[in-house]
Design a protein around this motif. Structure first.
Motif, short mmCIF file in Angstrom:
data_model
loop_
_atom_site.label_atom_id
_atom_site.label_comp_id
_atom_site.label_asym_id
_atom_site.label_seq_id
_atom_site.Cartn_x
_atom_site.Cartn_y
_atom_site.Cartn_z
N MET A 103 0.84 -1.20 0.00
CA MET A 103 0.00 0.00 0.00
C MET A 103 0.87 1.25 0.00
SD MET A 103 -2.91 1.13 2.80
CE MET A 103 -3.95 -0.31 2.52
N TYR A 104 2.06 1.14 0.59
CA TYR A 104 2.99 2.26 0.66
C TYR A 104 4.28 1.91 -0.09
CZ TYR A 104 -0.30 3.83 4.15
OH TYR A 104 -1.46 4.21 4.78
N ASP A 105 4.84 2.89 -0.77
CA ASP A 105 5.97 2.58 -1.65
C ASP A 105 7.34 2.84 -1.05
OD1 ASP A 105 5.79 5.30 -1.66
OD2 ASP A 105 5.90 5.54 -3.83
N LYS A 106 7.41 2.98 0.27
CA LYS A 106 8.72 3.12 0.91
C LYS A 106 9.50 1.82 0.67
CE LYS A 106 10.94 4.27 5.31
NZ LYS A 106 11.70 5.40 4.76
N ASN A 107 10.77 1.95 0.30
CA ASN A 107 11.64 0.80 -0.02
C ASN A 107 11.19 0.07 -1.30
OD1 ASN A 107 13.17 1.25 2.32
ND2 ASN A 107 11.87 -0.08 3.55
N TYR A 108 10.39 0.73 -2.12
CA TYR A 108 9.87 0.06 -3.32
C TYR A 108 10.99 -0.47 -4.22
CZ TYR A 108 7.49 -0.70 -7.76
OH TYR A 108 7.02 -1.27 -8.92
N ASP A 109 11.99 0.35 -4.48
CA ASP A 109 13.06 -0.07 -5.39
C ASP A 109 13.81 -1.28 -4.84
OD1 ASP A 109 12.43 1.96 -7.16
OD2 ASP A 109 13.90 3.36 -6.33
N ALA A 110 14.08 -1.27 -3.54
CA ALA A 110 14.78 -2.40 -2.92
C ALA A 110 13.92 -3.65 -2.95
CB ALA A 110 15.18 -2.05 -1.49
N LEU A 111 12.62 -3.50 -2.69
CA LEU A 111 11.71 -4.65 -2.71
C LEU A 111 11.59 -5.23 -4.11
CD1 LEU A 111 8.86 -3.28 -0.40
CD2 LEU A 111 10.58 -5.01 0.19
N SER A 112 11.60 -4.36 -5.10
CA SER A 112 11.46 -4.80 -6.49
C SER A 112 12.62 -5.67 -6.95
CB SER A 112 11.33 -3.59 -7.43
OG SER A 112 10.16 -2.87 -7.14
N LYS A 113 13.75 -5.54 -6.26
CA LYS A 113 14.90 -6.37 -6.60
C LYS A 113 14.76 -7.78 -6.01
CE LYS A 113 18.02 -2.41 -6.91
NZ LYS A 113 19.16 -1.69 -6.32
N LEU A 143 -0.08 -0.57 -4.76
CA LEU A 143 -1.51 -0.25 -4.84
C LEU A 143 -1.83 0.69 -3.70
CD1 LEU A 143 -2.88 -3.90 -5.33
CD2 LEU A 143 -2.29 -2.23 -7.11
N PRO A 144 -1.77 2.00 -3.93
CA PRO A 144 -1.98 2.97 -2.85
C PRO A 144 -3.37 2.86 -2.25
CG PRO A 144 -1.97 4.06 -4.97
CD PRO A 144 -1.54 2.66 -5.23
N TYR A 145 -3.50 3.33 -1.01
CA TYR A 145 -4.79 3.34 -0.31
C TYR A 145 -5.82 4.06 -1.18
CZ TYR A 145 -8.42 4.30 3.12
OH TYR A 145 -9.62 4.36 3.78
N GLY A 146 -7.00 3.48 -1.30
CA GLY A 146 -8.05 4.08 -2.11
C GLY A 146 -8.06 3.59 -3.54
N THR A 147 -7.20 2.62 -3.87
CA THR A 147 -7.20 2.06 -5.22
C THR A 147 -8.58 1.49 -5.55
OG1 THR A 147 -4.84 1.56 -5.20
CG2 THR A 147 -6.19 0.29 -6.74
N THR A 148 -9.21 0.85 -4.56
CA THR A 148 -10.58 0.38 -4.71
C THR A 148 -11.43 0.99 -3.61
OG1 THR A 148 -10.13 -1.60 -3.39
CG2 THR A 148 -9.90 -1.81 -5.78
N THR A 149 -12.73 1.11 -3.85
CA THR A 149 -13.58 1.79 -2.88
C THR A 149 -14.74 0.94 -2.38
OG1 THR A 149 -14.88 2.75 -4.68
CG2 THR A 149 -13.04 4.06 -3.83
N ASN A 150 -14.80 -0.32 -2.80
CA ASN A 150 -15.86 -1.20 -2.30
C ASN A 150 -15.40 -2.65 -2.38
OD1 ASN A 150 -16.80 -2.44 -4.96
ND2 ASN A 150 -17.05 -0.26 -5.39
#
Length: 344
Positions: A144-154, A161-168
């Protein structure tokens, strides 16, 4: 010598016949051997086909496909086997995802704790700790949060998928069903949800006035008071979408959270009021101040004994499993209170 010629001829014929029979026997033996060899190769051929099928299945499981995100097109496993997430544990489990790592608060979620135990899920911290994720060996990461995204992607393909991507619940379940590669399971989950929601509405019919309003409130231990909409947890999707009850603040329906003051509370009061208390420090002062105030005691819901106090960990949750389970919880509370009030 001439007398022995017939005998010689007979002996010659016998010898030739022996050779002929031997040759026939050899041919027969060769045929048997060929038949035997063919029979012998039938099993290996079958085994080979089975192995090919297994390989094809494994290839299908290990194949990848494109998935569009705000970070661009990501290649993800068609059938991910080990998933790490921060705040989407319940969403993934609802559609059969094998969650092997999740943020620590998920282990307080009463609706998914058993599933997390079964998958031996690890606490990967918040924000997600890269080293802990590496230990979990995921083939897919969903955050939901992209902190450390680049490191995780490795480590593995990572979906942001940020908060609010879906609403129901419908869009949520279908999205995550797509992510885990099981759209059929997603549709079955939604069919079961619709059935339970209809059963809940039927139980309340004739007991709770269909025009009655229901409000979802939260008090913090710092004294902050909020009212919530249909997609911010605290039972919003259950009460407003599944049970189709009415908000007391319809003009603010588009706002998922509205902060209230003691003075504005009566304007947002509902016929039925459900309050959660966010109290990580275990301090009761803020709750005591609210419930002992003249404003609180003057609310119609207070006078009619239609105020409910809900456990934070149970009603904060808004994943599909929680939303579904909360149907019975809200229905049972309302029915029980109606019965109690009838006896007064």
């Amino acid at each position: 010598m001439r007398k022995n010629k017939p005998l010689f001829a007979v002996m010659s014929m016998i010898f030739m016949l022996s050779l002929f029979l031997a040759a026939c026997g050899g041919t027969s033996g060769g045929t048997s051997s060929t038949t035997s060899n063919n029979a012998g190769t039938t099993a290996p051929a079958s085994e080979t086909a089975a192995k090919q099928d297994e390989k094809a299945a494994a290839t299908a499981e290990n194949s990848t496909r494109s998935f569009e995100t705000s970070k661009g097109t990501i290649q993800i496993p068609a059938k991910p086997q080990r998933i790490v997430t921060d705040y989407y544990g319940g969403e993934l489990i609802a559609v059969g995802g094998n969650v092997v790592g999740v943020e620590p608060e998920a282990f307080k979620n009463p609706f998914i704790i058993e599933q997390l135990k079964k998958s031996n899920a690890q606490d990967v911290g918040t924000p997600v700790n890269v080293e802990k994720v590496l230990e979990a060996a995921p083939d897919l990461i969903v955050v939901m949060y992209d902190k450390n995204y680049d490191a995780l992607s490795k480590i593995a393909p990572t979906l942001y998928l940020p908060y609010g991507t879906t609403t129901n619940i419908y869009d949520t379940v279908r999205l995550f069903g797509d992510i885990v590669g099981d759209k059929e399971k997603a549709e079955q989950f939604l069919a079961d949800f619709d059935k339970k929601a209809a059963e809940g509405r039927a139980k309340l019919k004739g007991v709770i006035d269909e025009n009655a309003t229901v409000g979802l409130y939260e008090l913090t231990n710092k004294g902050e008071l909020w009212i919530f909409g249909d997609n911010a947890g605290r039972g919003g999707q259950t009460v407003y979408n599944a049970l189709k009850m009415k908000m007391p603040h319809i003009e603010k329906a588009s706002e998922q959270t509205v902060q209230l003051s003691m003075e504005t509370l009566p304007q947002y009061a509902a016929d039925y009021m459900f309050l959660t208390y966010y109290n990580p420090d275990q301090k009761e002062e803020a709750l005591n101040n609210l419930t002992s105030s003249a404003i609180w005691k003057g609310l119609p819901a207070f006078k009619k004994n239609q105020i409910f106090f809900n456990d934070f960990d149970t009603y904060y949750r808004y994943d599909p499993i929680a939303v579904t389970a909360q149907i019975d919880l809200f229905v049972d509370m309302l029915l029980k209170r109606a019965e109690e009030n009838k006896k007064k």
